[in-house]
Design a protein around this motif. Structure first.
Motif, short mmCIF file in Angstrom:
data_model
loop_
_atom_site.label_atom_id
_atom_site.label_comp_id
_atom_site.label_asym_id
_atom_site.label_seq_id
_atom_site.Cartn_x
_atom_site.Cartn_y
_atom_site.Cartn_z
N UNK A 76 12.15 -0.32 5.84
CA UNK A 76 13.49 -0.28 6.39
C UNK A 76 13.57 -0.88 7.80
N UNK A 77 12.49 -0.75 8.57
CA UNK A 77 12.51 -1.16 9.97
C UNK A 77 12.11 -2.61 10.23
N UNK A 78 11.31 -3.20 9.32
CA UNK A 78 10.75 -4.52 9.60
C UNK A 78 11.03 -5.52 8.48
N UNK A 79 11.21 -6.76 8.88
CA UNK A 79 11.25 -7.88 7.96
C UNK A 79 9.91 -8.60 8.17
N UNK A 80 8.93 -8.34 7.31
CA UNK A 80 7.57 -8.83 7.60
C UNK A 80 7.45 -10.34 7.61
N UNK A 81 6.55 -10.81 8.45
CA UNK A 81 6.22 -12.24 8.48
C UNK A 81 5.37 -12.52 7.24
N UNK A 82 5.76 -13.48 6.42
CA UNK A 82 5.02 -13.72 5.17
C UNK A 82 3.65 -14.34 5.42
N UNK A 83 2.74 -14.07 4.49
CA UNK A 83 1.48 -14.79 4.48
C UNK A 83 1.75 -16.06 3.69
N UNK A 84 2.05 -17.14 4.41
CA UNK A 84 2.48 -18.39 3.79
C UNK A 84 1.39 -19.45 3.88
N UNK A 85 1.76 -20.69 3.58
CA UNK A 85 0.78 -21.78 3.59
C UNK A 85 0.15 -21.98 4.97
N UNK A 86 0.95 -21.82 6.02
CA UNK A 86 0.40 -21.98 7.38
C UNK A 86 -0.62 -20.88 7.67
N UNK A 87 -0.32 -19.66 7.25
CA UNK A 87 -1.26 -18.56 7.44
C UNK A 87 -2.52 -18.77 6.60
N UNK A 88 -2.35 -19.31 5.40
CA UNK A 88 -3.51 -19.59 4.54
C UNK A 88 -4.43 -20.62 5.20
N UNK A 89 -3.84 -21.64 5.81
CA UNK A 89 -4.66 -22.64 6.52
C UNK A 89 -5.32 -22.01 7.74
N UNK A 90 -4.58 -21.16 8.46
CA UNK A 90 -5.13 -20.50 9.64
C UNK A 90 -6.29 -19.58 9.25
N UNK A 91 -6.24 -19.02 8.05
CA UNK A 91 -7.31 -18.13 7.60
C UNK A 91 -8.65 -18.87 7.57
N UNK A 92 -8.65 -20.15 7.23
CA UNK A 92 -9.89 -20.92 7.26
C UNK A 92 -10.52 -20.92 8.64
#
Length: 140
Positions: free
Chosen positions: A65-81
């Motif tokens: 109810x309190x947050x609109x989460x930041x998605x784990x998207x393609x940019x995050x997937x690349x950053x994970x590397x």
């Protein structure tokens, strides 16, 4: 007094203790990763204790109810590397029980936001990529 950071991502450890943490320890605008929401969604299923399950379900619902989460998207997937490599280069295992924390760190890296955590050791080796800000509970 240090200037308060405008926005930052809090990890699941901070979400769990959010009501106990002094506001001065946190950014002015708090964001969460969708990965934290996933961890919280799993929480009620990870206990057999009925009252604990209810507490975890309540926390999940309040967080949704309190947050609109930041998605784990393609940019995050690349950053994970980059996160994975930094952790491995530091001689730590980038997999295992703390792997979701690294996905949260990747979300912070992709979003260009500092990461607030109660478990800074989980993010050792990432200082060149993500600003990790330890959060303490008040004494007592």
């Amino acid at each position: 007094m240090a200037e308060k950071v405008a926005r930052g991502i809090v990890d699941t450890s901070v979400v769990i203790d959010l009501e106990r943490i002094e506001p001065a320890e946190l950014p002015a605008e708090i964001a969460i990763s969708a990965v934290s929401l996933a961890e919280l969604a799993a929480g009620p299923h990870a206990t057999r204790d009925g009252s604990e399950r209810a507490r975890r379900q309540d926390r999940l619902q309040r967080t949704e109810a309190a947050f609109d989460p930041i998605p784990f998207d393609a940019a995050a997937a690349r950053a994970f590397g980059r996160i994975y490599e930094a952790v491995a280069a530091a001689g730590r295992k980038p997999r295992g029980r703390r792997a979701t924390n690294l996905l949260i760190a990747a979300t912070a890296l992709a979003a260009g936001l500092p990461l607030y955590t109660r478990n800074p050791d989980d993010f050792a080796g990432l200082a060149d990529l993500v600003e990790v800000k330890p959060v303490a509970l008040p004494a007592g």
